[in-house]
Design a protein around this motif. Structure first.
Motif, PDB file in Angstrom:
ATOM      1  N   VAL A   1      40.441  37.888  41.088  1.00  0.00           N
ATOM      2  CA  VAL A   1      40.922  38.107  39.723  1.00  0.00           C
ATOM      3  C   VAL A   1      41.808  36.940  39.287  1.00  0.00           C
ATOM      4  O   VAL A   1      41.699  36.437  38.160  1.00  0.00           O
ATOM      5  CB  VAL A   1      41.676  39.445  39.620  1.00  0.00           C
ATOM      6  N   ALA A   2      42.685  36.491  40.185  1.00  0.00           N
ATOM      7  CA  ALA A   2      43.535  35.340  39.867  1.00  0.00           C
ATOM      8  C   ALA A   2      42.695  34.108  39.570  1.00  0.00           C
ATOM      9  O   ALA A   2      42.941  33.379  38.589  1.00  0.00           O
ATOM     10  CB  ALA A   2      44.494  35.082  41.032  1.00  0.00           C
ATOM     11  N   ALA A   3      41.678  33.868  40.399  1.00  0.00           N
ATOM     12  CA  ALA A   3      40.811  32.708  40.191  1.00  0.00           C
ATOM     13  C   ALA A   3      40.059  32.803  38.878  1.00  0.00           C
ATOM     14  O   ALA A   3      39.846  31.791  38.195  1.00  0.00           O
ATOM     15  CB  ALA A   3      39.831  32.581  41.357  1.00  0.00           C
ATOM     16  N   ARG A   4      39.666  34.023  38.482  1.00  0.00           N
ATOM     17  CA  ARG A   4      38.934  34.210  37.225  1.00  0.00           C
ATOM     18  C   ARG A   4      39.747  33.722  36.036  1.00  0.00           C
ATOM     19  O   ARG A   4      39.217  33.223  35.048  1.00  0.00           O
ATOM     20  CB  ARG A   4      38.577  35.699  37.076  1.00  0.00           C
TER      21      ARG A   4
ATOM     22  N   ALA B   1      45.286  35.962  28.141  1.00  0.00           N
ATOM     23  CA  ALA B   1      45.158  36.035  29.594  1.00  0.00           C
ATOM     24  C   ALA B   1      44.998  34.628  30.159  1.00  0.00           C
ATOM     25  O   ALA B   1      44.201  33.833  29.660  1.00  0.00           O
ATOM     26  CB  ALA B   1      43.957  36.898  29.972  1.00  0.00           C
ATOM     27  N   GLY B   2      45.766  34.323  31.176  1.00  0.00           N
ATOM     28  CA  GLY B   2      45.735  32.999  31.780  1.00  0.00           C
ATOM     29  C   GLY B   2      46.798  32.054  31.262  1.00  0.00           C
ATOM     30  O   GLY B   2      47.038  31.004  31.863  1.00  0.00           O
ATOM     31  N   ARG B   3      47.458  32.419  30.162  1.00  0.00           N
ATOM     32  CA  ARG B   3      48.531  31.565  29.619  1.00  0.00           C
ATOM     33  C   ARG B   3      49.789  31.713  30.470  1.00  0.00           C
ATOM     34  O   ARG B   3      50.195  32.816  30.820  1.00  0.00           O
ATOM     35  CB  ARG B   3      48.826  31.957  28.170  1.00  0.00           C
ATOM     36  N   THR B   4      50.422  30.595  30.777  1.00  0.00           N
ATOM     37  CA  THR B   4      51.685  30.607  31.520  1.00  0.00           C
ATOM     38  C   THR B   4      52.811  29.948  30.739  1.00  0.00           C
ATOM     39  O   THR B   4      53.917  29.806  31.251  1.00  0.00           O
ATOM     40  CB  THR B   4      51.517  29.888  32.871  1.00  0.00           C
ATOM     41  N   ASP B   5      52.517  29.561  29.495  1.00  0.00           N
ATOM     42  CA  ASP B   5      53.496  28.844  28.691  1.00  0.00           C
ATOM     43  C   ASP B   5      54.209  29.737  27.684  1.00  0.00           C
ATOM     44  O   ASP B   5      55.004  29.246  26.877  1.00  0.00           O
ATOM     45  CB  ASP B   5      52.812  27.697  27.944  1.00  0.00           C
ATOM     46  N   VAL B   6      53.938  31.040  27.726  1.00  0.00           N
ATOM     47  CA  VAL B   6      54.528  31.971  26.760  1.00  0.00           C
ATOM     48  C   VAL B   6      55.603  32.778  27.473  1.00  0.00           C
ATOM     49  O   VAL B   6      55.298  33.568  28.378  1.00  0.00           O
ATOM     50  CB  VAL B   6      53.461  32.914  26.177  1.00  0.00           C
TER      51      VAL B   6
ATOM     52  N   GLU C   1      32.925  38.167  39.107  1.00  0.00           N
ATOM     53  CA  GLU C   1      32.037  37.127  39.606  1.00  0.00           C
ATOM     54  C   GLU C   1      31.289  36.472  38.443  1.00  0.00           C
ATOM     55  O   GLU C   1      31.146  37.077  37.374  1.00  0.00           O
ATOM     56  CB  GLU C   1      31.046  37.729  40.604  1.00  0.00           C
ATOM     57  N   PRO C   2      30.824  35.245  38.617  1.00  0.00           N
ATOM     58  CA  PRO C   2      30.149  34.538  37.512  1.00  0.00           C
ATOM     59  C   PRO C   2      29.001  35.324  36.892  1.00  0.00           C
ATOM     60  O   PRO C   2      28.857  35.334  35.659  1.00  0.00           O
ATOM     61  CB  PRO C   2      29.662  33.247  38.176  1.00  0.00           C
TER      62      PRO C   2
END
Length: 351
Positions: free
Chosen positions: A63-66, A188-193, A248-249
Motif C-alpha cells: 500500500v505504501a509503495a502504491r 493521497a501520497g502528498r507529504t507537503d501538506v 497491484e498494477p
C-alpha cells in the motif's frame, strides 16, 4: 444517533435489509459487479493461513509503495469507518469541524468520543462546493470528503490544501477517489501538506464491504498515535490478502477502467434524470462520484413507491444540510438505469 433530527447512524445498507434481496440496490455505493473472480480466488487462498495471527507487514508495504510513501506513513484499518473511530479517540483535539453534507460516521465517532462537533454546511445554491473561508480559523480538526458522499462533488485539491495549517489536522476522506478517472484532485501520497490525513477504502470499488479493509495515510507521528488506539490484529488475514491484491498494477488498471465506465454510466443516469425536470426533479451537478444526489417533491413518498416497484434508493434527510426532499442514487449499468428511470416515471405519476 440523532442530532437535530439527523440520524447519523443511518446508512444505505438499511434500505436493503430484510426484504432487500428482492430489490434492485441503488442505495449502497458498492460497485455491483464485484468482487471479481480473481480477487475472490486470492481471498480464498488466504484461508489456509487462518490458524496464524494476521501479519500486515507485506500489505502495509505494498500500500505504501502504491502511493510512493514509506511504510511509516501507512496504517491498515478495518475499513475507513474504523479510521474515523481511531481519529476521534486518539487525537487530542478541542474544536473539531465536519463539513456537511457528507458521510455521517466521522461526526458520530467524534460525538461518541465525547467531542463537541461544529458543522460547516455547504449550500445547494453554491453547488455544495467548499469555500475554505467558511471553516472557522480556530478549528483544530477538519473533516471533509472528496468526492463527497452524498453530493458527488469533487473539490479541487487546491481548495482543500487551503484548509491546512500548523496545529490543525485535516482529514480528507477519499473513500470514493478510485472511482474518479485519473484520481484527479487526490491528496493521497502528498507529504507537503501540514497535518494532512487521507483515508482510503477498498470496499467500494472492489465490493468488499463485508470484509472491511481500508487504510490511513498520514505523517508518522499521527500513524503512531492511531496505531496505539487500535486493538491487536485489527485487520484479518483475508482482508490483508485483499489489500495486497487490490493495489497491484493489474488491479489498479482494472479500477481505472471501471472509473471510466462509471463516469459513462453516471452521465447516462444524469441525462435520464434531466428528462424529469418539468416534474420537479433536480440533479446536483456536476456529479463526479459513483452516485448522484437528487432533489424532488415528496421524495419520501417516491422512495416508498420505488420500493414497491422493486428499487431501493437512499434517503437524504439523515445527512446534515439536507432534508426530506433529497435522495441519493448509486450509479449502475445502463440496463439497470433504464429500468430504474421507467420505475421513477411510474413513481412520480403515482405521487
Amino acid at each position: 444517533m440523532r442530532t437535530e433530527g439527523h440520524d447519523l447512524r443511518h446508512h444505505g445498507d438499511a434500505e436493503v435489509r430484510d426484504d432487500g434481496s428482492a430489490l434492485v440496490d441503488l442505495a449502497v455505493n458498492v460497485r455491483a459487479d464485484t468482487p471479481p473472480p480473481w480477487l475472490r480466488e486470492r481471498i480464498a487462498a488466504s484461508l489456509g493461513s487462518l490458524a496464524a495471527y494476521p501479519d500486515g507487514r507485506a500489505a502495509r508495504a505494498v500500500v505504501a509503495a502504491r502511493h510512493g510513501l514509506p511504510v511509516e506513513r501507512v496504517l491498515l484499518t478495518a475499513g475507513a469507518a474504523e479510521a474515523f473511530v481511531l481519529l476521534a479517540r486518539a487525537l487530542k483535539v478541542r474544536q473539531p469541524v465536519v463539513v456537511h453534507p457528507q458521510f455521517t460516521e466521522p461526526e458520530a465517532a467524534l460525538r461518541d468520543a465525547g467531542h463537541t462537533v461544529d458543522r460547516v454546511l455547504l449550500r445547494e445554491e453554491d453547488g455544495f462546493r467548499l469555500d475554505p473561508a467558511a471553516v472557522p480559523e480556530e478549528a483544530d480538526l477538519v473533516v471533509v470528503g472528496n468526492p463527497t458522499n452524498p453530493t458527488s462533488v469533487l473539490h479541487p485539491a487546491a481548495s482543500l490544501v487551503q484548509l491546512a495549517r500548523p496545529g490543525r489536522t485535516l482529514v480528507v476522506d477519499e473513500a470514493f477517489m478510485d472511482a474518479v478517472p485519473g484520481e484527479r484532485e487526490a491528496l493521497a501520497g502528498r507529504t507537503d501538506v501540514p497535518g494532512l490525513v487521507v483515508l482510503r477504502s477498498l470496499t467500494k470499488t472492489w465490493g468488499l464491504a463485508g470484509l472491511r479493509i481500508g487504510y490511513v495515510l498520514a505523517d508518522p507521528e499521527t500513524i503512531t498515535e492511531l496505531e496505539r488506539a487500535q486493538p491487536l490484529w485489527p485487520v484479518s488475514t483475508p482482508a490483508l490478502a485483499a489489500a495486497e491484491a487490490c493495489v497491484e498494477p493489474r488491479a489498479l488498471a482494472e479500477a481505472g477502467h471501471a472509473a471510466h465506465r462509471i463516469a459513462a454510466d453516471r452521465a447516462h443516469l444524469v441525462a435520464g434524470l434531466r428528462e424529469f425536470a418539468a416534474r420537479g426533479v433536480r440533479v446536483a451537478e456536476p456529479a463526479e462520484g459513483p452516485f448522484v444526489l437528487v432533489r424532488l417533491p415528496e421524495a419520501a413518498a417516491v422512495r416508498r413507491r420505488l420500493r414497491e416497484l422493486g428499487f431501493a434508493v437512499r434517503r437524504g434527510d439523515t445527512f446534515p444540510g439536507l432534508d426530506e426532499r433529497w435522495l441519493r442514487l448509486a450509479v449502475r449499468d445502463r440496463g439497470t438505469v433504464d429500468a430504474f428511470l421507467t420505475a421513477l416515471d411510474r413513481a412520480l405519476t403515482a405521487r
